[in-house]
Design a protein around this motif. Structure first.
Motif, mmCIF file in Angstrom:
data_model
loop_
_atom_site.group_PDB
_atom_site.id
_atom_site.type_symbol
_atom_site.label_atom_id
_atom_site.label_comp_id
_atom_site.label_asym_id
_atom_site.label_seq_id
_atom_site.Cartn_x
_atom_site.Cartn_y
_atom_site.Cartn_z
ATOM 1 N N ILE A 247 0.833 -1.199 0.000
ATOM 2 C CA ILE A 247 0.000 0.000 0.000
ATOM 3 C C ILE A 247 0.875 1.259 0.000
ATOM 4 O O ILE A 247 1.804 1.390 0.805
ATOM 5 C CB ILE A 247 -0.918 0.026 1.234
ATOM 6 C CG1 ILE A 247 -1.752 -1.264 1.307
ATOM 7 C CG2 ILE A 247 -1.827 1.242 1.190
ATOM 8 C CD1 ILE A 247 -2.693 -1.472 0.151
ATOM 9 N N ASN A 248 0.560 2.173 -0.898
ATOM 10 C CA ASN A 248 1.243 3.463 -0.962
ATOM 11 C C ASN A 248 0.483 4.467 -0.099
ATOM 12 O O ASN A 248 -0.646 4.833 -0.413
ATOM 13 C CB ASN A 248 1.314 3.933 -2.423
ATOM 14 C CG ASN A 248 1.938 5.308 -2.559
ATOM 15 O OD1 ASN A 248 2.463 5.871 -1.608
ATOM 16 N ND2 ASN A 248 1.891 5.852 -3.768
ATOM 17 N N THR A 249 1.114 4.911 0.986
ATOM 18 C CA THR A 249 0.495 5.927 1.841
ATOM 19 C C THR A 249 1.289 7.232 1.815
ATOM 20 O O THR A 249 1.051 8.120 2.645
ATOM 21 C CB THR A 249 0.383 5.431 3.301
ATOM 22 O OG1 THR A 249 1.696 5.141 3.811
ATOM 23 C CG2 THR A 249 -0.486 4.182 3.381
ATOM 24 N N ALA A 250 2.230 7.341 0.884
ATOM 25 C CA ALA A 250 3.040 8.556 0.780
ATOM 26 C C ALA A 250 2.195 9.724 0.290
ATOM 27 O O ALA A 250 1.164 9.545 -0.365
ATOM 28 C CB ALA A 250 4.213 8.323 -0.169
ATOM 29 N N SER A 251 2.643 10.922 0.593
ATOM 30 C CA SER A 251 1.942 12.118 0.140
ATOM 31 C C SER A 251 1.945 12.174 -1.383
ATOM 32 O O SER A 251 2.930 11.805 -2.038
ATOM 33 C CB SER A 251 2.616 13.367 0.703
ATOM 34 O OG SER A 251 2.620 13.341 2.114
ATOM 35 N N SER A 252 0.850 12.630 -1.945
ATOM 36 C CA SER A 252 0.773 12.725 -3.400
ATOM 37 C C SER A 252 1.709 13.816 -3.915
ATOM 38 O O SER A 252 1.874 14.858 -3.278
ATOM 39 C CB SER A 252 -0.668 13.021 -3.827
ATOM 40 O OG SER A 252 -1.108 14.239 -3.268
ATOM 41 N N VAL A 253 2.335 13.554 -5.052
ATOM 42 C CA VAL A 253 3.236 14.513 -5.683
ATOM 43 C C VAL A 253 2.939 14.546 -7.177
ATOM 44 O O VAL A 253 2.304 13.651 -7.726
ATOM 45 C CB VAL A 253 4.719 14.139 -5.455
ATOM 46 C CG1 VAL A 253 5.095 14.256 -3.994
ATOM 47 C CG2 VAL A 253 5.000 12.731 -5.969
ATOM 48 N N THR A 254 3.422 15.563 -7.819
ATOM 49 C CA THR A 254 3.219 15.720 -9.251
ATOM 50 C C THR A 254 4.469 15.292 -10.003
ATOM 51 O O THR A 254 5.586 15.648 -9.622
ATOM 52 C CB THR A 254 2.890 17.187 -9.588
ATOM 53 O OG1 THR A 254 1.732 17.570 -8.849
ATOM 54 C CG2 THR A 254 2.629 17.357 -11.068
ATOM 55 N N SER A 255 4.284 14.503 -11.043
ATOM 56 C CA SER A 255 5.409 14.077 -11.881
ATOM 57 C C SER A 255 6.139 15.310 -12.410
ATOM 58 O O SER A 255 5.507 16.332 -12.715
ATOM 59 C CB SER A 255 4.874 13.237 -13.049
ATOM 60 O OG SER A 255 5.924 12.836 -13.872
ATOM 61 N N PRO A 256 7.481 15.256 -12.488
ATOM 62 C CA PRO A 256 8.374 14.101 -12.362
ATOM 63 C C PRO A 256 8.974 13.905 -10.976
ATOM 64 O O PRO A 256 10.066 13.327 -10.852
ATOM 65 C CB PRO A 256 9.471 14.451 -13.362
ATOM 66 C CG PRO A 256 9.606 15.934 -13.216
ATOM 67 C CD PRO A 256 8.202 16.453 -12.983
#
Length: 272
Positions: A247-256
């Motif tokens: 499970i990915n619980t990391a904060s959302s970020v924008t590519s790249p």
């Protein structure tokens, strides 16, 4: 060998071998420090081979301590090995109020090997893993009867209650790791995981749960040829909860921008 309490060691212990032993550990009403039976830190070469170990907590754990308990609490250690042994850990618990602890906690302990062994009891986590690369769990049987929803209210860990509508309940599992940075070369092969509740239930945590908790999380490993079984008492309740949850619980970020990375091969596994 019978111990009526926890085992204390010096800060650095090397070259310890328990071989062909029958060991009973009766944890007294006053629990040991951190509710832990054996603390190992800063040494190397600890091995349990051809042993039978039975652990019985006789009272609810001391809530003033930071841990709900474990048999082996291993940190910054080299060559931790359990082979061809039978281990049973029974916690005194109060459903909905006081939860069970773990069997093995590995922190900054690379190259641990747990092979050809059987583990049973009412524990929550079989292995709680942190920053410990190259773990090998091979040809083992792991059975727990712990039901996190058997009381008037669900159990909780770290302030998070078990949720009956959540198929994963991230944060716990028979093998669990919060991968906040790097966890490499985990091998789980030919292991039988059994959920064996005392009363008919389909409430459990995942058998294997890896939590990618930061954008720098990096996980690699193999999960192969394992069996995941739900052994309901009468077979009357279907178990639809996850066997393996990454499970990915990391904060959302924008590519790249960097995001969590996994390279885990999952093959040859079965469920009942």
């Amino acid at each position: 060998i019978i111990f009526n309490g926890g085992l204390s060691t010096s800060s650095i212990v090397d070259n310890v071998l328990f071989e062909n032993c029958d060991i009973t550990i009766n944890v007294p009403d006053t629990s040991p420090t951190n509710n832990t039976i054996l603390e190992l830190s800063g040494g190397s070469n600890f091995k349990v081979k051809d042993c039978n170990i039975t652990v019985q907590y006789s009272s609810l754990y001391d809530e003033a301590e930071v841990s709900t308990g474990t048999l082996f609490n291993v940190s910054s250690y080299g060559e931790f090995v359990i082979d061809n042994s039978v281990i049973d850990v029974e916690y005194e618990i109060s459903a909905g109020a006081v939860t069970p602890g773990d069997v093995i906690v590995l922190t900054n302990t690379p190259d641990a090997q747990i092979t050809n062994s059987s583990f049973s009891g009412n524990f929550n986590r079989f292995i709680n893993l942190s920053n410990s690369n190259n773990l090998k769990v091979i040809s083992c049987s792991v059975t727990s009867n712990y039901d996190p929803n058997s009381g008037a209210s669900p159990d909780e860990y770290d302030g998070v209650s078990y949720n009956t509508s959540d198929l994963v309940n991230n944060g716990n599992g028979y093998i669990y790791s919060d991968v906040s940075s790097t966890l490499l070369n985990v091998l789980i092969d030919d292991v039988t995981f059994n959920y064996s509740p005392i009363s008919v239930s389909n409430d459990r945590y995942s058998f294997i749960n890896f939590e990618l908790s930061s954008n720098n999380s990096y996980l690699t490993g193999l999960i192969t040829n394992c069996k995941f079984n739900s052994l309901n008492v009468s077979g009357a309740v279907d178990d639809f909860r996850s066997a393996i949850a990454i499970i990915n619980t990391a904060s959302s970020v924008t590519s790249p921008a960097v995001q969590p990375t996994i390279n885990v091969k999952i093959t040859g596994n079965t469920t009942n």
